[in-house]
Design an enzyme around this catalytic site. Structure first.
Site, mmCIF file in Angstrom:
data_model
loop_
_atom_site.group_PDB
_atom_site.id
_atom_site.type_symbol
_atom_site.label_atom_id
_atom_site.label_comp_id
_atom_site.label_asym_id
_atom_site.label_seq_id
_atom_site.Cartn_x
_atom_site.Cartn_y
_atom_site.Cartn_z
ATOM 1 N N HIS A 1 -6.231 19.489 -27.399
ATOM 2 C CA HIS A 1 -5.744 20.210 -28.484
ATOM 3 C C HIS A 1 -6.763 20.452 -29.737
ATOM 4 O O HIS A 1 -6.906 21.440 -30.469
ATOM 5 C CB HIS A 1 -4.509 19.522 -29.102
ATOM 6 C CG HIS A 1 -3.469 19.512 -27.920
ATOM 7 N ND1 HIS A 1 -2.875 18.243 -27.453
ATOM 8 C CD2 HIS A 1 -2.767 20.575 -27.386
ATOM 9 C CE1 HIS A 1 -1.926 18.456 -26.795
ATOM 10 N NE2 HIS A 1 -1.615 19.838 -26.522
ATOM 11 N N HIS B 1 -3.826 15.367 -27.972
ATOM 12 C CA HIS B 1 -4.912 14.766 -27.724
ATOM 13 C C HIS B 1 -6.113 15.676 -28.055
ATOM 14 O O HIS B 1 -6.290 16.453 -28.857
ATOM 15 C CB HIS B 1 -4.743 14.489 -26.210
ATOM 16 C CG HIS B 1 -4.391 15.700 -25.385
ATOM 17 N ND1 HIS B 1 -5.345 16.778 -25.264
ATOM 18 C CD2 HIS B 1 -3.349 16.104 -24.803
ATOM 19 C CE1 HIS B 1 -4.775 17.634 -24.629
ATOM 20 N NE2 HIS B 1 -3.506 17.379 -23.921
ATOM 21 N N GLY C 1 -6.444 26.798 -24.030
ATOM 22 C CA GLY C 1 -6.974 26.085 -23.111
ATOM 23 C C GLY C 1 -7.110 26.627 -21.796
ATOM 24 O O GLY C 1 -6.168 27.073 -21.219
ATOM 25 N N MET D 1 2.569 22.016 -28.210
ATOM 26 C CA MET D 1 3.914 21.418 -27.761
ATOM 27 C C MET D 1 3.682 19.836 -28.149
ATOM 28 O O MET D 1 4.598 19.078 -28.012
ATOM 29 C CB MET D 1 4.446 21.558 -26.471
ATOM 30 C CG MET D 1 4.308 22.989 -25.909
ATOM 31 S SD MET D 1 5.951 23.286 -24.829
ATOM 32 C CE MET D 1 5.171 22.232 -23.303
ATOM 33 N N GLY D 2 2.781 19.619 -28.807
ATOM 34 C CA GLY D 2 2.668 18.124 -29.448
ATOM 35 C C GLY D 2 2.042 17.141 -28.415
ATOM 36 O O GLY D 2 1.467 17.447 -27.605
ATOM 37 N N ALA D 3 2.148 15.886 -28.631
ATOM 38 C CA ALA D 3 1.586 14.893 -28.050
ATOM 39 C C ALA D 3 -0.004 15.025 -28.003
ATOM 40 O O ALA D 3 -0.517 15.265 -26.961
ATOM 41 C CB ALA D 3 2.059 14.555 -26.569
ATOM 42 N N LYS E 1 -7.278 24.939 -19.304
ATOM 43 C CA LYS E 1 -6.633 24.057 -18.506
ATOM 44 C C LYS E 1 -5.283 24.470 -17.696
ATOM 45 O O LYS E 1 -4.916 24.423 -16.635
ATOM 46 C CB LYS E 1 -6.032 22.710 -19.195
ATOM 47 C CG LYS E 1 -5.235 21.793 -18.124
ATOM 48 C CD LYS E 1 -5.119 20.399 -18.920
ATOM 49 C CE LYS E 1 -3.833 19.833 -18.391
ATOM 50 N NZ LYS E 1 -2.836 20.309 -19.108
ATOM 51 N N ASP E 2 -4.641 25.392 -18.561
ATOM 52 C CA ASP E 2 -3.665 26.248 -18.148
ATOM 53 C C ASP E 2 -4.144 27.618 -18.071
ATOM 54 O O ASP E 2 -3.657 28.505 -18.759
ATOM 55 C CB ASP E 2 -2.419 26.159 -19.295
ATOM 56 C CG ASP E 2 -2.114 24.564 -19.454
ATOM 57 O OD1 ASP E 2 -1.644 24.054 -18.651
ATOM 58 O OD2 ASP E 2 -2.640 24.076 -20.539
ATOM 59 N N GLN F 1 10.864 27.435 -21.640
ATOM 60 C CA GLN F 1 9.752 27.510 -20.577
ATOM 61 C C GLN F 1 9.834 26.203 -19.633
ATOM 62 O O GLN F 1 9.137 25.832 -18.771
ATOM 63 C CB GLN F 1 8.370 27.395 -21.176
ATOM 64 C CG GLN F 1 7.973 26.237 -21.901
ATOM 65 C CD GLN F 1 6.763 26.347 -22.385
ATOM 66 O OE1 GLN F 1 6.612 27.040 -23.739
ATOM 67 N NE2 GLN F 1 5.637 25.656 -22.066
HETATM 68 P P1 AMP Z 1 0.535 22.148 -24.852
HETATM 69 O O1 AMP Z 1 0.657 21.532 -25.816
HETATM 70 O O2 AMP Z 1 0.435 21.180 -23.310
HETATM 71 O O3 AMP Z 1 1.390 23.444 -24.705
HETATM 72 O O4 AMP Z 1 -1.188 22.736 -24.749
HETATM 73 C C1 AMP Z 1 -1.283 23.701 -26.286
HETATM 74 C C2 AMP Z 1 -2.696 24.206 -25.709
HETATM 75 O O5 AMP Z 1 -3.660 23.200 -25.520
HETATM 76 C C3 AMP Z 1 -2.833 25.181 -24.737
HETATM 77 O O6 AMP Z 1 -3.382 26.196 -24.836
HETATM 78 C C4 AMP Z 1 -3.462 24.288 -23.559
HETATM 79 O O7 AMP Z 1 -3.873 24.958 -22.526
HETATM 80 C C5 AMP Z 1 -4.409 23.605 -24.415
HETATM 81 N N1 AMP Z 1 -4.852 22.249 -23.805
HETATM 82 C C6 AMP Z 1 -4.189 21.062 -23.140
HETATM 83 N N2 AMP Z 1 -4.822 20.304 -22.533
HETATM 84 C C7 AMP Z 1 -6.008 20.800 -22.720
HETATM 85 C C8 AMP Z 1 -7.383 20.285 -22.288
HETATM 86 N N3 AMP Z 1 -7.496 19.216 -21.664
HETATM 87 N N4 AMP Z 1 -8.613 20.890 -22.715
HETATM 88 C C9 AMP Z 1 -8.425 21.942 -23.271
HETATM 89 N N5 AMP Z 1 -7.256 22.541 -23.546
HETATM 90 C C10 AMP Z 1 -5.972 22.003 -23.476
#
Ligand code: AMP
Length: 277
Positions: free
Chosen positions: A34, A31, A144, A27-29, A146-147, A58
């Site tokens: 990602h 780091h 990840g 979803m961007g932002a 993390k989720d 969501q």
């Molecule tokens: P998001 O952009 O937050 O929807 O995350 C996109 C993907 O990056 C998802 O599969 C997350 O679980 C993964 N992700 C986000 N933060 C982390 C992290 N700190 N370490 C590993 N994977 C991550």
């Protein structure tokens, strides 16, 4: 790295390749969490596609959706420095030419933790990931830990849709302080970001004491650790089995389990978990 905004253009390009595809939805932002997924994807697949789409279905509140960080220009340059082959940045109209609102049977996975606190969240996640899979048609997709709950939900969706896609889980990437990297960290003040490292320290404390204290004692320990920080709110803490997220009991501590936590810091939901055994 090539950037595409439409389904037609992306599919035209991918079809012409005849290569294995690894996919990293975000979803961007962006780091380093990602970016680590891109590295994993590169090891498995011949070409890697990432997407940036802040999925409205969501989010539980319009305010949370509106507030979600959007930093497309910076994100694109971060991706451009990696081995990423294709970046897909679709509009809402490209993703949802029609409604995607299928009800899946997550077999209880959606009734605990995030599912309990964010009703409808996982239905939105499963549907958007299904739609992205339909567009990209990957061989592998990377998520990840993390989720962690989301990871299990996506595996269930893939199973129920009978998709031939291997879901690969990737470890949590942390800041030097131990704080799990998250797009939401951008909303924290410098002070709160520093203090938020305490969340992981608390999880480590749980891990150290896992075989020496009862589950209730561990829960009480977490409550008192979090209560030390003025204004923090412990949304949930629970120790649950990896495979189905049902609560781990004192009698089955050897069953693969994790400790899961959500703390609200400056009203930002910070989510984390740790492997216990
Ligand atoms: P998001 O952009 O937050 O929807 O995350 C996109 C993907 O990056 C998802 O599969 C997350 O679980 C993964 N992700 C986000 N933060 C982390 C992290 N700190 N370490 C590993 N994977 C991550």
């Amino acid at each position: 790295m090539k950037v595409f905004n439409t389904v037609t253009e992306l599919q035209r390009e991918l079809k012409s390749l005849d290569k294995t595809i690894g996919f990293v939805p975000t979803m961007g932002a962006i780091h380093d969490g990602h970016l680590s997924l891109i590295k994993h994807a590169k090891k498995h697949a011949e070409v890697v596609v990432a997407s940036i789409f802040v999925n409205p279905t969501q989010f539980n509140s319009k305010e949370d959706y509106d507030k979600y960080p959007r930093t497309i220009a910076v994100d694109s340059s971060k991706f451009a420095e990696t081995d990423l082959d294709y970046l897909f940045i679709p509009s809402e109209g490209e993703i949802y030419p029609k409604k995607y609102d299928k009800e899946y049977d997550f077999q209880g996975l959606d009734e605990v933790m995030e599912g309990k606190y964010r009703p409808g969240h996982f239905k939105g996640v499963a549907n958007v990931v299904f739609r992205l899979f339909e567009i990209v048609k990957p061989n592998y997709a990377f998520f990840g830990e993390k989720d962690y709950q989301q990871l299990l939900i996506i595996k269930k969706m893939v199973e129920q849709e009978k998709l031939d896609i291997e879901i690969i889980s990737c470890p949590i990437i942390r800041e030097n302080s131990g704080l799990a990297m998250s797009s939401r960290n951008l909303h924290l003040s410098e002070k709160a970001r520093f203090e938020a490292a305490q969340i992981y320290k608390t999880l480590e404390l749980v891990k150290q004491n896992y075989f020496f204290k009862s589950i209730t004692e561990l829960e009480n320990m977490v409550k008192s650790e979090i209560a030390k920080q003025a204004d923090w709110e412990l949304e949930y803490f629970q120790i649950a089995r990896n495979k189905d997220l049902q609560l781990t009991t004192d009698e089955e501590k050897s069953v693969s389990s994790r400790a899961f936590i959500v703390v609200r810091v400056e009203n930002i939901r910070l989510i984390d978990n740790i492997v216990l055994n």
